[in-house]
Scaffold this active site. Sequence first.
Site, PDB file in Angstrom:
ATOM      1  N   ARG A 112      14.018   7.410   2.811  1.00 50.69           N
ATOM      2  CA  ARG A 112      15.001   7.917   1.848  1.00 50.69           C
ATOM      3  C   ARG A 112      16.167   8.616   2.526  1.00 50.69           C
ATOM      4  NH1 ARG A 112      10.532  11.013  -1.658  1.00 50.69           N
ATOM      5  NH2 ARG A 112       9.891  11.435   0.486  1.00 50.69           N
ATOM      6  N   ASP A 114       8.229  15.896   3.863  1.00 49.73           N
ATOM      7  CA  ASP A 114       8.090  14.579   3.227  1.00 49.73           C
ATOM      8  C   ASP A 114       6.686  14.045   3.481  1.00 49.73           C
ATOM      9  OD1 ASP A 114      10.613  14.722   2.342  1.00 49.73           O
ATOM     10  OD2 ASP A 114      11.416  13.042   3.516  1.00 49.73           O
ATOM     11  N   ASN A 125     -18.352 -20.228  -9.752  1.00 47.38           N
ATOM     12  CA  ASN A 125     -19.743 -20.169  -9.302  1.00 47.38           C
ATOM     13  C   ASN A 125     -20.694 -19.839 -10.444  1.00 47.38           C
ATOM     14  OD1 ASN A 125     -19.729 -20.441  -6.220  1.00 47.38           O
ATOM     15  ND2 ASN A 125     -18.118 -18.933  -6.549  1.00 47.38           N
ATOM     16  N   ARG A 135      -9.617 -26.778 -14.172  1.00 43.00           N
ATOM     17  CA  ARG A 135     -10.742 -25.857 -13.972  1.00 43.00           C
ATOM     18  C   ARG A 135     -12.002 -26.652 -13.683  1.00 43.00           C
ATOM     19  NH1 ARG A 135     -12.828 -21.426 -12.386  1.00 43.00           N
ATOM     20  NH2 ARG A 135     -13.227 -19.677 -13.786  1.00 43.00           N
ATOM     21  N   HIS A 157      -7.605  -9.646  -4.370  1.00 43.72           N
ATOM     22  CA  HIS A 157      -8.543  -9.078  -3.403  1.00 43.72           C
ATOM     23  C   HIS A 157      -8.002  -7.761  -2.857  1.00 43.72           C
ATOM     24  CE1 HIS A 157     -10.220 -13.357  -2.509  1.00 43.72           C
ATOM     25  NE2 HIS A 157     -10.744 -12.826  -3.591  1.00 43.72           N
TER      26      HIS A 157
END
Length: 1106
Positions: free
Chosen positions: A66, A216, A346, A379, A765
């Site tokens: 900044r 900071d 699965n 799918r 993930h």
Amino acid sequence: MSAKAISEQTGKEFLYKYICTSAAVQNRFRYATVTAETDWDRLTQEHPWLLTERLVVKPDQLIKRRGKLGLVGINLDLQGVREWLKARFMKETTVGKAKGVLKNFLIEPFVPHAQEEEFYVCVYATREGDHVLFHHEGGVEVGDVDAKAQRLMVAVDDKLSEDQVKEQLLTHVPDEKKEILASFIVGLFNLYEDLYFTYLEINPLVVTQDGVYILDMAAKIDATADYICKAKWGDVEFPPPFGREAYPEEAYIADLDAKSGASLKLTLLNPRGRIWTMVAGGGASVVYSDTICDLGGVDELANYGEYSGAPSEQQTYDYAKTILSLMTREKHPLGKVLIIGGSIANFTNVAATFKGIVKAIKDYQGPLKEHEVTIFVRRGGPNYQEGLRVMGEVGKTTGIPIHVFGTETHMTAIVGMALGHRPIPNQPPMDAHTANFLLNASSSAKTPATTRTASFSEPRTSNDVTPAKKSKAASSSHLNICLSFCHFVPSAKATTLFRKHTKAIVWGMQTRAVQGMLDFDYVCSRDEPSVAAMVYPFTGDHKQKFYWGHKEILLPVYKNMADAMKKHPEVDVLISFASLRSAFDSTVEAMQYPQIHTIAIIAEGIPEAQTRKLIKMADEKGVTIIGPATVGGIKPGCFKIGNTGGMLDNILASKLYRPGSVAYVSRSGGMSNELNNIISRTTDGVYEGVAIGGDRYPGSTFMDHVLRYQDTPGIKMIVVLGEIGGTEEYKICQGIREGRITKPVVCWCIGTCATMFASEVQFGHAGACANQASETAVAKNQALRDAGAYVPKSFDELGNVIKTVYDELVANGTIIPAEEVPPPTVPMDYSWARELGLIRKPASFMTSICDERGQELIYAGMPITEVFKEEMGLGGVLGLLWFQRRLPRYACQFIEMCLMVTADHGPAVSGAHNTIVCARAGKDLISSLTSGLLTIGDRFGGALDAAAKQFSKAFDSGMLPMEFVNKMKKDGKLIMGIGHRVKSINNPDMRVQILKDFVKQHFPSTQLLDYALDVEKITTSKKPNLILNVDGLIGVAFVDLLRTCGGFTRDEADEFVEIGALNGIFVLGRSMGFIGHYLDQKRLKQGLYRHPWDDISYVLPEHMSM
């Protein structure tokens, strides 16, 4: 995800509250926040120092550097701060590639200091431990701290001491400041550990003669540790990266995600974009985003998100309607496309999730047509054929163009179709293998004959493999990355994790997963099941029934792990389905047993600090950990972990019942199943596959498994599906260069789209986030290409590259394809056959009053939320459950009045008496209540039905009240509902009077009540206590209610009387009183009741008494 950035204010608040140091930390809690809602007068009242001190103001929106961007106002008074803000507040600003609005600012006291009083300190986590960086020259011009800073690595489970800090970090610090800095840094590190930070940077850290000032600060915390740190954290708000707004729809999906065992994620990138996605799976969602960006759709990509982990139909509906609502708010001149994609699941029931999406599409069919939305679906997985059929049907019935594809179509092919880069086939080929494995023609229950168990290629010596392509001259930057991150340490862990006779213990009552493992074992012609036992601490030791082919078998379930290990010494694998809260402890316990060599941890959301401790312990004990946040792994013909590989139809379609020549390793569980599909279509099949898990620190790494595959003779080529984030793929680069890896490696890192986005996106993930340039997928793919790995141009081409390499190995004789042997047939599970619609069976029960299967409980068609919203009360609920009607308000009130007046009539009546006696005998509530209820009959309390039937029959036959009384007398029968032991015409029962007045005032008609009152006049003229009692009044009034409220036909009203509904009113009401008597006796601590002798007349037979 795990590591999430927090605002500077939140980070400082944590530090000021919880740091423990002898250093004097100044300006504690002296900060003020300015937003669009800020009232300056109130702000100065809450923070009076704003009026008297010099100030610093800066945006608090996760913006780096900044100071260099001119976004820090220094040494201002309050008026100066307001002037400074006026030029910047709510203004659009560009930071790097991101454009955003500055709308959240932090004001703090200005700290006068000299340049030599500024320092830099940072703590961040890696797999091996936590790194502490320190530089004696902090501030805006600190430069490349990685190159400049003193560095100290604190290994997992080790502690940091002040002496270490002084010796290794503070070498360039003046002596007079070493003590205070050492104390502060140790306190900061302890805070970092205790509050589960993953990153904590202070620049500058100012040290003056007054103490320490934190000017900071930037920080990230491990959000998965919320259940551990909630008391200290409180409710933490995680701001979005600068350049991306926080939308309420994102918060809504995050709330759904928090309340669900499934995973639901949504990030809005460009709400005006024409390309929308609804993708199943954390890895698949990244692949689809990559492909869209590769094909030029980055500027039109509207969202990133994923749903996975078997969400319910209702949860999928809520997720889908949110996306459909967002995409139908603004029109696009080219229309819009919705990509409903996913890998091969699965364990998620595809049909169930698609039903939720279909419901949302039907609800939004009007807006979808108006906005010219075309939908593309691809799918695979459990019951996917039914899901695709339902999706195709909704396209036909609604008129919305919906193109549907299954596993026969490459996963990302629909992206090219949606974006106009490839034609849409009119009739796509369909795989048909769901029901091909139903029943074995043989009646024998024994294990079928063995199929091929060796590799699908002919046995060859371990060094008889095609070497990888010669390494190209790597760029120095890639070489430096490899050297800095790659350290080969000899491992004592096993090369072969699973064999034909491997036995496992499953932690958790995951019966479906265990049955899937047993079916896999059977189709692989194993001699015995791979699951030896289960551990479940929440029940006692028992046996659980499973199927082995056609035969039923029992597997032991133990309450504690020690018993399971002791009784099954042959077990060397633990598959843990423990929750994220208990996975750490159960894994630590498992590693105390030397027999365990491999542990699979399925749970997602385990704090990174705990995972690192598990990794360290596993390395010390030579244990291989697969996971956390994984589906597991599979070794065709030998062993599979839990739900890996999906249902049996996919096991057969992907030829996972026998080994091939190709081994793979990926992060994603869903993508591992997609790799099974790709490899089975392009090669002779999979030899072994492992999904290491999506967390930042998986228990085992890509390289761990690649080296195992290199040392396994049956494996001829290796496939790696890497990912953005981390640096593990560089170890593969070095392994190829150094000749440690000589087998062909096909590798692709997903997440290439990340570098195209203007702001940071956290993918599904936890580990899929690049913290530096070398961690991007683009950089890793190039490094792998330079090292000599086979790297496709995109995921779309991955299958082609695998096929090309495989064909080369066949051509040069490395792989000699063997003849295919059909696998044994396995019976389909009965419940799954019903789910697929292959069989039908009459239900054991039928019900029409309540449905608890969905997201919300339903009473006779009315959701429970509506019941409360309409304030239906107990009478309304009873109307729904007993009469399947929404009764008028007066009817509901009458029912509630009946329950109140019948609730109790003192301890002397037979039901209460029995309840009291039973309670005093020490019996429990249910037994005592039942004892009282069993006395209800025609003589006590059960006269409602009988009175209703008698009076109705007489009235309906046209019999006059006098004729009715005379007939009953002539027949020698009592008139039910007439007569009272205590009450009379001169001493009326007020309960009857209250009910009678209400009925007369509110019921449309009271014909039967009027008839009963005429009968009462006749009976009381003969004897004053022959009054219409409570039972009688409720009975006849209820008949009037059923007949005249407008909700029932005459036949329906009569049927309810006939089946005993009215007596239920007395049973329900009086149960309240009986429970009251039970509680009263217990509260009064009354002893065993024995009836006094003087209250019993002992009358013996005369001939016995003489």
